[in-house]
Design an enzyme around this catalytic site. Sequence first.
Site, PDB file in Angstrom:
ATOM      1  N   HIS A 117       0.852  -1.209   0.000  1.00  0.00           N
ATOM      2  CA  HIS A 117       0.000   0.000   0.000  1.00  0.00           C
ATOM      3  C   HIS A 117       0.883   1.253   0.000  1.00  0.00           C
ATOM      4  O   HIS A 117       0.537   2.260  -0.611  1.00  0.00           O
ATOM      5  CB  HIS A 117      -0.880   0.041   1.252  1.00  0.00           C
ATOM      6  CG  HIS A 117      -2.068  -0.863   1.203  1.00  0.00           C
ATOM      7  ND1 HIS A 117      -3.160  -0.625   0.399  1.00  0.00           N
ATOM      8  CD2 HIS A 117      -2.345  -2.009   1.875  1.00  0.00           C
ATOM      9  CE1 HIS A 117      -4.061  -1.584   0.586  1.00  0.00           C
ATOM     10  NE2 HIS A 117      -3.589  -2.441   1.474  1.00  0.00           N
ATOM     11  N   ASP A 124      -7.420  -2.560  -1.182  1.00  0.00           N
ATOM     12  CA  ASP A 124      -8.363  -3.313  -0.359  1.00  0.00           C
ATOM     13  C   ASP A 124      -9.727  -3.066  -0.992  1.00  0.00           C
ATOM     14  O   ASP A 124     -10.189  -1.919  -1.026  1.00  0.00           O
ATOM     15  CB  ASP A 124      -8.343  -2.800   1.087  1.00  0.00           C
ATOM     16  CG  ASP A 124      -6.997  -3.045   1.750  1.00  0.00           C
ATOM     17  OD1 ASP A 124      -6.335  -4.033   1.393  1.00  0.00           O
ATOM     18  OD2 ASP A 124      -6.603  -2.234   2.609  1.00  0.00           O
ATOM     19  N   GLU A 181      -6.318 -12.060   4.156  1.00  0.00           N
ATOM     20  CA  GLU A 181      -7.329 -11.012   4.007  1.00  0.00           C
ATOM     21  C   GLU A 181      -7.991 -11.151   2.644  1.00  0.00           C
ATOM     22  O   GLU A 181      -7.337 -10.940   1.620  1.00  0.00           O
ATOM     23  CB  GLU A 181      -6.674  -9.623   4.092  1.00  0.00           C
ATOM     24  CG  GLU A 181      -5.977  -9.346   5.422  1.00  0.00           C
ATOM     25  CD  GLU A 181      -5.226  -8.011   5.446  1.00  0.00           C
ATOM     26  OE1 GLU A 181      -5.000  -7.414   4.366  1.00  0.00           O
ATOM     27  OE2 GLU A 181      -4.876  -7.580   6.543  1.00  0.00           O
ATOM     28  N   HIS A 184      -7.575  -7.921   0.223  1.00  0.00           N
ATOM     29  CA  HIS A 184      -6.292  -7.299  -0.153  1.00  0.00           C
ATOM     30  C   HIS A 184      -5.702  -7.911  -1.425  1.00  0.00           C
ATOM     31  O   HIS A 184      -5.529  -9.125  -1.517  1.00  0.00           O
ATOM     32  CB  HIS A 184      -5.290  -7.448   1.006  1.00  0.00           C
ATOM     33  CG  HIS A 184      -3.948  -6.856   0.694  1.00  0.00           C
ATOM     34  ND1 HIS A 184      -3.523  -5.646   1.204  1.00  0.00           N
ATOM     35  CD2 HIS A 184      -2.941  -7.290  -0.097  1.00  0.00           C
ATOM     36  CE1 HIS A 184      -2.309  -5.378   0.734  1.00  0.00           C
ATOM     37  NE2 HIS A 184      -1.929  -6.362  -0.052  1.00  0.00           N
TER      38      HIS A 184
HETATM   39 ZN   LIG Z   1      -4.532  -4.123   2.218  1.00  0.00          ZN
END
Ligand SMILES: [Zn+2]
Length: 203
Positions: A117, A124, A181, A184
């Site tokens: 990021h 995300d 996640e 992501h």
């Molecule tokens: Zn992320």
Amino acid sequence: MIIKPAFLVIMLISILPCYAQENDDFIRVKDLSADFIYDMRYATANNFLKEKVYECADCVLRKEVGEALVKANSYFLKKGYKIKFFDCYRPLDVQKAMWKVLPDGRYVANPNSGSIHNRGGAVDITLTDLQGNELDMGTDFDYFGEKAHFDYSDLPEQIISNRKLLKTGLELFGFQGIRTEWWHYNYSKARQYSLSNFKTNCD
Ligand SMILES: [Zn+2]
């Protein structure tokens, strides 16, 4: 010790990439396409830090990452879905603040090495239908636990299928997910990008 000018030039060239932190390579996704949906959580207090840490709710990314997402979104639109953003580029200072609250490498990248990021190469995201209703992915964004792991299988078939839909579509356009996640995704070339710490504003 005498340092020869040529050596100085070589030293400077080797240092320069560390300073490639201007936002020239970055774009606002909304300038590429009006077809995305946004819920930029760090521009609100609705996030695990419980405070607003972005001045602006725009999704900012490296240009080629944004362009790849426009293509991915066209793919999803044809199927009746849209990409919705929760987070995009994130300044390194915000990464440090996150690490203080949650120093767990499964969920937050250590700011010493930085997150993708911070390089403008990760997003995300989730999918919505064409009316903007989120598909059920089993957990909210930033749910830090096993239920958010991509390979967690104790979930209704529809949720597993929704997660796969997001993953399959993004992989076609150069993105890779991570195990812990479901939201992501990293752009494949993003590890080559330098870390950045500029703040975005809405000017
Ligand atoms: Zn992320």
